[in-house]
Design a protein around this motif. Structure first.
Motif, PDB file in Angstrom:
ATOM      1  N   THR A  48       0.852  -1.185   0.000  1.00 11.27           N
ATOM      2  CA  THR A  48       0.000   0.000   0.000  1.00 11.27           C
ATOM      3  C   THR A  48       0.889   1.235   0.000  1.00 11.27           C
ATOM      4  O   THR A  48       2.100   1.153   0.224  1.00 11.27           O
ATOM      5  CB  THR A  48      -0.931   0.024   1.229  1.00 11.27           C
ATOM      6  N   LYS A  57      -6.575   0.730   3.108  1.00  6.14           N
ATOM      7  CA  LYS A  57      -6.515  -0.729   3.118  1.00  6.14           C
ATOM      8  C   LYS A  57      -5.854  -1.170   4.416  1.00  6.14           C
ATOM      9  O   LYS A  57      -4.957  -0.495   4.940  1.00  6.14           O
ATOM     10  CB  LYS A  57      -5.709  -1.250   1.936  1.00  6.14           C
ATOM     11  N   ASP A  66     -11.897  -2.352   4.483  1.00  9.79           N
ATOM     12  CA  ASP A  66     -11.358  -0.999   4.420  1.00  9.79           C
ATOM     13  C   ASP A  66     -11.880  -0.173   5.597  1.00  9.79           C
ATOM     14  O   ASP A  66     -12.981  -0.415   6.115  1.00  9.79           O
ATOM     15  CB  ASP A  66     -11.764  -0.322   3.108  1.00  9.79           C
ATOM     16  N   LYS A 101      -4.696   2.331  -1.258  1.00  6.18           N
ATOM     17  CA  LYS A 101      -4.751   1.257  -2.242  1.00  6.18           C
ATOM     18  C   LYS A 101      -4.100   1.672  -3.558  1.00  6.18           C
ATOM     19  O   LYS A 101      -4.221   2.805  -4.003  1.00  6.18           O
ATOM     20  CB  LYS A 101      -6.207   0.871  -2.498  1.00  6.18           C
TER      21      LYS A 101
END
Length: 737
Positions: free
Chosen positions: A573, A600, A610, A632
């Protein structure tokens, strides 16, 4: 007809749409239609790009900043954040160097500078040991030295001697022309004493305007022949110059010694002009005459000056006009400063100033602060990079030769017969490919120099010809993926370890990454994007690898911010943080920088739902001992339409249907093909609390439901797990109708 087609590698990179018809070239077979948020490996496969680890906010969220690596050695390396009038320091581990402002209270260590935001991208630098030189044509050359993590000194370089040149004189007075017409008989009047009798024969220049002085009337008035028009009738002080040297005979004399004995270096020399020409501000300047050099120490009248002999003369005799030269400091004031520098053959080389855009200056050998010009082999030297189509020097670098890059092309300089460049030697200065170079600093990869072409939409690889070392070639390495850099390249950085990646930021806030390995014939470009815009990139070498640092502009909670972040192969991420709690925790903080953002979450290796950051923290559905939280991004691979030969011709003109696909993975989890999951987790007690299985090998998928039509296969990694695609096997039916 049915075919099994295998794509064994992606070393052609993401292909430009302009090449969709070029099935005849090898790179079409090894390329892809889309390679987004992935890196191509030299071995041929693609991996999901590294995530970005959040480091610190940049000082100003609404202002551009750049990154400069400062490397003393692999154990002592720092990243510098340089912004509008400041400089901050980071350690290799990402920690920002702090200073104690009061007992127990700390703030970022910061050095105040005068570099304006608009000038940051044009700062050039070169480093030797603990000393870094910073260059910009608007600012004096600076020296940055480190004495400890929070002990740095940024100062104007204390030169022993700076280069001299025939700079002319800039009177402290405005000038006014009596007419805008071209031709002889025009009058220039100065607002204060500015002219000398020996100015007759010299030229007066300003921005575009040129006039030859033909007669002297007084200290404030001369008659001129206007050769090219001036921008206006009145020119302010400091914006016009009387070029050249006093146009008169100079007679040196020496009171020491007896008979025909010549003065030794250090002797006091008297310099007498036939008519007035010395000015008070000539003190400190240099006079080059009779193969010798005298530095003026005093001006006693308009015709008499005294000086110190710094280089022995061949004879103490009078010299006529044009046979001697009055030289002043080449750097400073209206002359500007060198915009670039490098080290070559134990000299510090600089070049590309405003007044001398095509001049390269080299220091004395082993004495980087001494630019006193001379004739001995180890003396400082001045070279011209002038050639056809040459423009102001933008970058100096070394690649077997000294290389000057400009918007007009490239010029190389080297000594003859394997000797070093030296004064009074037959040095080889040769024009090279004239594609031109942008302001973006070049990067060296092996024996090639990657530079951004003028126009900023191509990268060329400059290298010496294998047969003729004096002739260089510069092929375009972006030609097959030009669309990825079409917005304009704004920065370059090269990582040699663990993978050979060239990073290029672009004006639209995206990034293009090239896997470059000439030995394996790999030039593979991929495109990168994040939730925001890439603003700057730099690489920091470490003992075992290289760190790629970026500044990213993001919009967080309705505010524009800029964050310093680092690519991290362990993350999936962006702007991410990680944490550990041996006891397990459901609430995790440290997320102020992502306030209001949807993030995320990967807890104990498992993707969770999420979350939206509130109050700088999130609460997850179950306690976890380790966690990764970030924004993300999705790695994507889209395949090109295959070019297969059938009994009736190429498959390119036929309808195609895909009945099956097999993806070959290495340690990969959670991939989809056209939205359909290739592998799922095995269910059972506690299965959702464990990371999904890691797949290595072939994973087939059938009954895709695709009808006959165009070829469209897109492979994505939608979950925050690692991704490594090695090959794709497709079963294709070609209908030749």
């Amino acid at each position: 007809m049915k075919f099994d087609s295998i794509k064994t590698n992606f070393t052609g990179g993401e292909m430009s749409p302009r090449l969709y018809g070029r099935t005849d070239i090898d790179r079409y077979q090894n390329g892809a239609k889309l390679l987004e948020n992935v890196f191509v490996l030299v071995q041929g496969g693609v991996i999901g790009r590294y995530g970005l680890r959040f480091t610190q906010p940049a000082k100003h969220g609404d202002k551009h900043a750049v990154l400069i690596p400062y490397v003393f050695n692999r154990d002592q390396a720092y990243m510098l954040e340089v912004g509008d009038a400041y400089l901050r320091v980071y350690l290799q581990n990402g920690a920002q160097v702090q200073r104690e402002v009061s007992p127990g209270v700390f703030a970022p260590f910061e050095i105040q500078t005068d570099y304006a935001e608009a000038d940051l991208d044009s700062i050039d630098y070169v480093q030797s040991a603990d000393t870094m030189f910073l260059f910009h044509d608007k600012y004096p050359i600076r020296r940055l030295r480190r004495f400890g993590d929070a002990a740095w000194v940024l100062e104007d370089v204390p030169w022993v001697t700076i280069p001299s040149a025939e700079v002319g004189t800039r009177p402290a007075a405005s000038m006014t022309l009596d007419s805008a017409a071209l031709g002889p008989g025009r009058t220039i009047t100065a607002s204060a004493a500015a002219f000398m009798p020996s100015d007759v024969g010299r030229e007066i220049e300003t921005d575009g305007g040129v006039a030859m002085v033909t007669a002297y009337a007084s200290a404030t008035s001369v008659t001129v022949d206007v050769l090219t028009p001036f921008p206006s009738l009145t020119i302010p002080a400091g914006e016009w110059v009387i070029t050249g040297s006093p146009f008169t005979t100079l007679t040196p004399s020496w009171s020491g010694g007896t008979g025909n004995e010549q003065p030794a270096v250090g002797a006091v020399i008297t310099l007498t002009l036939a008519i007035g020409g010395w000015r008070a501000d000539d003190v400190g300047k240099w006079v080059d005459l009779n193969a010798g050099l005298v530095q003026i120490t005093a001006v006693t009248s308009s015709t008499v000056a005294t000086g110190e002999l710094r280089k022995a003369m061949s004879a103490v005799v009078a010299v006529p006009a044009l046979a001697w030269v009055l030289m002043g400091d080449a750097w400073g004031g209206a002359n500007g400063y060198p915009r670039t520098g490098t080290f070559y053959e134990q000299r510090l080389w600089t070049g590309g100033s405003r007044q001398f855009p095509l001049t390269m200056w080299g220091s004395r050998i082993g004495e980087y602060l001494n630019f006193e010009l001379g004739s001995e082999s180890d003396d400082a030297i001045s070279l011209s990079a002038a050639s056809e189509n040459q423009d102001a020097i933008t970058h100096l670098t070394a690649l077997g030769s000294l290389i000057a890059l400009s918007a007009g092309g490239a010029v190389t300089a080297r000594g003859t017969d394997d000797s070093a460049i030296a004064p009074n030697a037959k040095n080889k200065v040769k024009a090279q490919p004239n594609f031109g170079c942008s302001r973006v600093s070049p990067e060296r990869i092996g024996n090639e120099l990657m530079y951004v072409q003028r126009g900023a939409t191509k990268i060329r690889a400059l290298s010496a010809d294998r047969v003729d070392a004096d002739q260089f070639a510069a092929p375009d390495i972006t030609v097959l993926s030009e669309h990825l850099v079409a917005a304009g390249i704004t920065g370059l950085a090269y990582q040699s370890e663990p993978e050979p990646f060239l990073f290029a930021t672009t004006a639209d806030g995206r990034m293009a990454v090239c896997t470059f390995d000439r030995d394996q014939d790999v030039i593979a470009w991929t495109g990168q994007k994040t939730e925001g815009k890439f603003d700057a990139v730099a690489v920091l070498p470490t003992e075992t690898s290289s760190q790629v640092w970026v500044i990213v502009a993001r919009e967080v909670n309705g505010q524009q911010v800029r964050y310093v972040e680092r690519f991290d192969p362990d993350l999936c991420t962006d702007s991410a943080i990680t944490g550990n709690n041996p006891a397990g925790a459901a609430t995790w903080d440290g997320l102020t920088h992502l306030e209001g953002m949807t993030v995320k979450v990967k807890a104990d290796g498992v993707e969770l739902l999420d979350r939206v950051v509130s109050g700088g923290s999130i609460t997850i559905e179950r306690p976890a001992k380790s966690i990764e939280i970030g924004l993300k991004f999705v790695p994507r691979v889209s395949l090109l339409r295959p070019a297969l030969q059938t009994q009736v011709g190429t498959s390119q003109s036929s309808a195609i249907s895909v009945s099956a696909i097999t993806c070959r993975f290495l340690e990969t989890t959670g991939t989809t093909v056209n939205g359909q999951v290739l592998q799922g987790r095995k269910m059972g007690l506690g299965a959702l609390d464990r990371p999904p299985p890691v797949i290595t090998g072939d994973v087939p998928i059938e009954s895709l439901g695709w009808g006959t039509g165009d070829f469209n296969i897109e492979i994505e990694q939608t979950q925050p797990y690692h991704f490594h695609l090695q090959a794709v096997i497709t079963t294709i039916t070609v209908n030749n109708g």
